[in-house]
Design a protein around this motif. Structure first.
Motif, PDB file in Angstrom:
ATOM      1  N   THR A 264       0.844  -1.190   0.000  1.00 40.11           N
ATOM      2  CA  THR A 264       0.000   0.000   0.000  1.00 40.11           C
ATOM      3  C   THR A 264       0.879   1.239   0.000  1.00 40.11           C
ATOM      4  O   THR A 264       1.791   1.365   0.827  1.00 40.11           O
ATOM      5  CB  THR A 264      -0.919   0.027   1.229  1.00 40.11           C
ATOM      6  OG1 THR A 264      -1.782  -1.112   1.203  1.00 40.11           O
ATOM      7  CG2 THR A 264      -1.764   1.297   1.246  1.00 40.11           C
ATOM      8  N   GLU A 336     -11.038   1.636   4.158  1.00 43.11           N
ATOM      9  CA  GLU A 336      -9.793   1.310   3.459  1.00 43.11           C
ATOM     10  C   GLU A 336      -9.224  -0.034   3.884  1.00 43.11           C
ATOM     11  O   GLU A 336      -8.697  -0.784   3.054  1.00 43.11           O
ATOM     12  CB  GLU A 336      -8.757   2.409   3.689  1.00 43.11           C
ATOM     13  CG  GLU A 336      -7.451   2.166   2.938  1.00 43.11           C
ATOM     14  CD  GLU A 336      -6.447   3.293   3.087  1.00 43.11           C
ATOM     15  OE1 GLU A 336      -5.236   2.999   3.131  1.00 43.11           O
ATOM     16  OE2 GLU A 336      -6.883   4.463   3.167  1.00 43.11           O
ATOM     17  N   ALA A 340      -8.457  -2.958   1.286  1.00 46.40           N
ATOM     18  CA  ALA A 340      -7.098  -3.466   1.090  1.00 46.40           C
ATOM     19  C   ALA A 340      -7.075  -4.985   1.168  1.00 46.40           C
ATOM     20  O   ALA A 340      -6.419  -5.655   0.357  1.00 46.40           O
ATOM     21  CB  ALA A 340      -6.167  -2.859   2.133  1.00 46.40           C
ATOM     22  N   LEU A 351      -1.793  -1.157  -3.799  1.00 45.30           N
ATOM     23  CA  LEU A 351      -2.971  -0.355  -3.485  1.00 45.30           C
ATOM     24  C   LEU A 351      -2.498   1.092  -3.370  1.00 45.30           C
ATOM     25  O   LEU A 351      -1.694   1.423  -2.491  1.00 45.30           O
ATOM     26  CB  LEU A 351      -3.615  -0.803  -2.173  1.00 45.30           C
ATOM     27  CG  LEU A 351      -4.921  -0.067  -1.820  1.00 45.30           C
ATOM     28  CD1 LEU A 351      -6.044  -0.504  -2.763  1.00 45.30           C
ATOM     29  CD2 LEU A 351      -5.326  -0.336  -0.371  1.00 45.30           C
TER      30      LEU A 351
END
Length: 581
Positions: A264, A336, A340, A351
Motif C-alpha cells: 500500500t 480502506e 485493502a 494499493l
C-alpha cells in the motif's frame, strides 16, 4: 362495532388478480370466508369494509399499496411475499402468509403446502396461522430475522434447481439428448433426497471418490459449455464437502510464480519508485481505478487485470471533483482496511490510496474537459463538472501509474466513453478494457451505493433492471425508441420509481437513436431510489437469430468491439465481468 379478525370466518379483500391472488381468493372462499376480489391495484381500496386486506402483488409495490390504505383499528394488512419484511406494510397491524410452493396456474391445490407465517402482533400471527390452516396448508412461524435465510433456502430449492437443470439440459443437448431424457433421473433424485436426506441420496463419481471421471466431466464442460465451468467447479467442491471427500491435489504451476504480498502506497513518489523495477524488467502494468467500497464487480476487475498483467495497481480515491452533491460525497462509503484486504485477495500488487492533497495539491489549477459525449444523460443531470472531474482524475491516474491497460466496468458506460475520448485526444498510451456489469442474483447492478438502500428501497431498486428489460424487449419486437422508452417508464413508475432519464443512444457517442438498425444501441437509465442515485444500462444489438428476430448483444462482448465507429484505444480481448462504482 370493530370487526373481529380472530372470528372463525373473516372478511378478506384480496388485492392482486394474478395466479397467487386468484388461487388464495378461491381457497379462502371455499373455506367459508367472505372474500372480496381479487381486486386490481387501480381499484378503490380505501373504503374496503373487511377484517383483512391481503396483498398478492409484486414485492416491489407492496410498500406503495400498503401506504395507499388508510389505517383502521382492528383491520389487518398482510402480504404473501417470502422475502419482504413486515415493515414494508408501514404502521398497519401486519401479517404475512407465504405459500412455500410455485403456483403454476390459477386455482392450484394448496393442500399440504407449507406456509411461512409471521405477524407484527400475536393476534396477527394467530390470524395468519388460522387462514393457512383453513385452506389446507401447514403453517410454520418464521421470525423476521430468519426471513432472508428462509427465502434464500426456498430459492436454492426451487429457482436454483431450475438453473441447474437448465445447465444439465444445455450440456445434454451437445450430446444429442433432449430434456425429456433427463426428467426421470431428476424426479428419482428429488424423491430420494426427500425420503433419505442429502448424505444418503448422494451418488455418482464424487461420492465414490472417482476423481478421474470428474476430471473428464470437467474437460467436457470446458470444451462445450465454458460459461458453466465456474458453476461446475463450485458444485463439485460443495459435493465433495457433502460426501466427505478431499479436494484433489492441484498440479503445481511451475511456470507461474506466485505474486508477492500487496503493498500500500499513498504518494506518487512511492508508487513510481515501486513500479520502476517492474517497468525496467518489461513487466506489464494494469490499473483498476476505484473509489473504494469494493464489491464483487470491482474484484472481478482486479482478477481480470491479474490474469492479463504482471503488476496490478488498484487506486482507492473518492474523487471530490466528480460529485455534484456534497451530501452524496459525504455519505459515500469508505473502509480502506476492508478494501485493502479484498484487493490483495483478488490479486492486486499495489494499493494506491492517495489523499485529496496528493491528487490536487495546493495551487492546483488544471482542468480536463471533454465536449460532446460528456454532455447528455449523466452530464445533463449531474452537471458539466462531473465528467470534467472524471476526465481530470483519470488523466492524472494514467500519468501517475503509467499503466499499459486500465480496466473499467460497463455499468459506467458513459464514463468509459469519456475516458476513451481523453485517451485518444491526448495520445495517452494506456489501453482501455471495458467488461460487462456484475449483477446481484436478482439482476440489480452491483454498486457501492447499494449498501445505502433501505430494505424496501432495495426491492424497489429492481425497477431499473425491469425498465431496461422492458425497453430491450420492445426494441427487439420492432418498436421505435419513443414507444419502447414509454413502456420502460411505465414499468418503473408502477413500482414508484421515476427515472431521471431512460434513453436509447449510440454506445460510442451517446447521441439519441430512433430504433435498432445495423448497429447496437445502448439503453441507459438513472433514478433515485430513496436517497440513493443508481444507474444501469444494457447493450441491445441487431444480431438476427434463427427465427429472423433481432436478439440481444452477447453479454460478454466488449463495448468497443460492438460499435464500428468508436474512437480511442481498446482492448483486444474481452474480459469476463465487472462494474464501476
Amino acid at each position: 362495532m370493530e370487526p373481529d379478525p380472530t372470528a372463525s370466518a373473516h372478511a378478506v379483500a384480496v388485492v392482486g388478480p394474478g395466479r397467487a391472488g386468484t388461487t388464495l381468493a378461491s381457497a379462502l372462499a371455499a373455506a367459508g370466508h367472505r372474500v372480496v376480489g381479487p381486486l386490481g391495484r387501480e381499484d378503490a381500496l380505501g373504503d374496503l369494509d373487511v377484517d383483512l386486506v391481503l396483498l398478492c402483488v409484486p414485492d416491489a409495490v407492496i410498500s406503495s399499496v400498503a401506504r395507499s390504505l388508510p389505517r383502521r383499528d382492528g383491520r389487518l394488512v398482510g402480504h404473501v411475499s417470502g422475502a419482504t419484511p413486515l415493515t414494508a406494510l408501514g404502521d398497519h397491524e401486519a401479517l404475512s402468509l407465504h405459500p412455500l410452493t410455485t403456483i403454476p396456474r390459477e386455482g392450484a391445490d394448496l393442500t399440504g403446502v407449507t406456509a411461512a407465517v409471521a405477524g407484527s402482533t400475536p393476534r396477527a400471527l394467530e390470524v395468519a396461522t388460522r387462514l393457512a390452516g383453513d385452506v389446507g396448508m401447514s403453517p410454520v412461524s418464521v421470525a423476521e430475522e430468519d426471513r432472508a435465510a428462509y427465502h434464500a433456502a426456498a430459492c436454492v430449492a426451487s429457482n436454483f434447481l431450475v438453473t441447474l437443470e437448465g445447465a444439465a439440459e444445455a450440456l445434454a443437448a451437445t450430446a444429442g439428448l433432449s430434456r425429456e431424457r433427463l426428467v426421470p433421473l431428476v424426479r428419482a433424485t428429488v424423491e430420494s433426497w426427500a425420503e433419505r436426506g442429502p448424505e444418503r441420496a448422494l451418488t455418482g463419481p464424487i461420492a465414490r471418490g472417482d476423481e478421474q471421471t470428474v476430471a473428464g466431466h470437467r474437460a467436457a464442460v470446458a470444451e462445450r459449455l465454458p460459461e458453466h465451468l465456474g458453476l461446475f467447479d463450485a458444485l463439485a467442491a460443495a459435493t465433495r464437502t457433502l460426501a466427505g471427500r478431499p479436494a484433489p491435489d492441484p498440479t503445481p504451476a511451475t511456470d507461474a510464480p506466485s505474486r508477492p504480498p500487496m503493498r500500500t502506497v499513498t504518494t506518487v513518489a512511492e508508487l513510481r519508485a515501486g513500479l520502476a523495477a517492474a517497468r525496467r524488467a518489461g513487466r506489464s502494468i494494469g490499473l483498476v481505478p476505484t473509489m473504494g467500497a469494493l464489491h464483487e464487480g470491482h474484484l472481478t476487475l482486479v482478477r481480470t487485470a491479474a490474469e492479463q498483467c504482471e503488476e496490478v495497481v488498484v487506486s482507492l480515491f473518492v474523487n471530490p471533483t466528480q460529485f455534484d452533491d456534497a451530501g452524496d460525497l459525504a455519505a459515500y462509503p469508505r473502509d480502506e482496511a476492508r478494501d485493502a484486504e479484498l484487493a490483495a485477495a483478488a490479486g492486486a500488487s499495489w494499493l494506491f490510496a492517495p489523499s485529496a492533497d496528493v491528487v490536487y495539491p495546493p495551487g492546483f489549477a488544471t482542468r480536463v474537459s471533454v465536449s460532446g459525449v460528456s454532455e447528455p444523460l449523466e452530464g445533463e443531470h449531474r452537471g458539466a463538472l462531473h465528467f470534467d472531474g472524471v476526465a481530470l482524475v483519470v488523466t492524472k491516474l494514467f500519468s501517475m501509474v503509467g499503466a499499459d491497460v486500465a480496466f473499467f466496468g460497463q455499468k459506467d458506460a458513459q464514463q468509459v466513453a469519456v475516458v476513451r475520448r481523453v485517451a485518444t485526444d491526448l495520445d495517452l498510451p494506456t489501453r482501455i478494457e471495458t467488461v460487462p456489469t456484475v449483477r446481484e442474483p436478482d439482476g440489480l447492478a452491483m454498486s457501492s451505493r447499494n449498501v445505502r438502500l433501505a430494505p424496501e428501497d432495495r426491492v424497489r431498486a429492481l425497477a431499473l433492471r425491469h425498465g431496461l428489460d422492458a425497453v430491450r424487449d420492445a426494441l427487439l419486437d420492432g418498436a421505435g425508441t419513443e414507444r419502447a422508452v414509454a413502456t420502460g417508464r411505465s414499468v418503473m413508475r408502477d413500482v414508484g420509481v421515476e427515472p431521471e432519464y431512460l434513453a436509447v443512444v449510440d454506445p460510442s457517442t451517446f447521441t439519441p437513436r430512433d430504433a435498432l438498425s445495423d448497429h447496437p444501441v445502448l439503453v441507459a437509465v438513472a433514478a433515485r431510489v430513496g436517497p440513493v442515485r443508481l444507474i444501469d444500462n444494457e447493450l441491445v444489438g441487431p444480431v438476427t437469430g434463427t427465427a429472423g428476430r433481432p436478439t440481444g448483444v452477447d453479454p460478454d462482448a466488449d463495448v468497443a468491439d460492438l460499435v464500428s465507429d468508436h474512437t480511442g484505444p481498446t482492448g483486444a480481448t474481452p474480459a469476463p465481468r465487472t462494474t464501476g462504482e
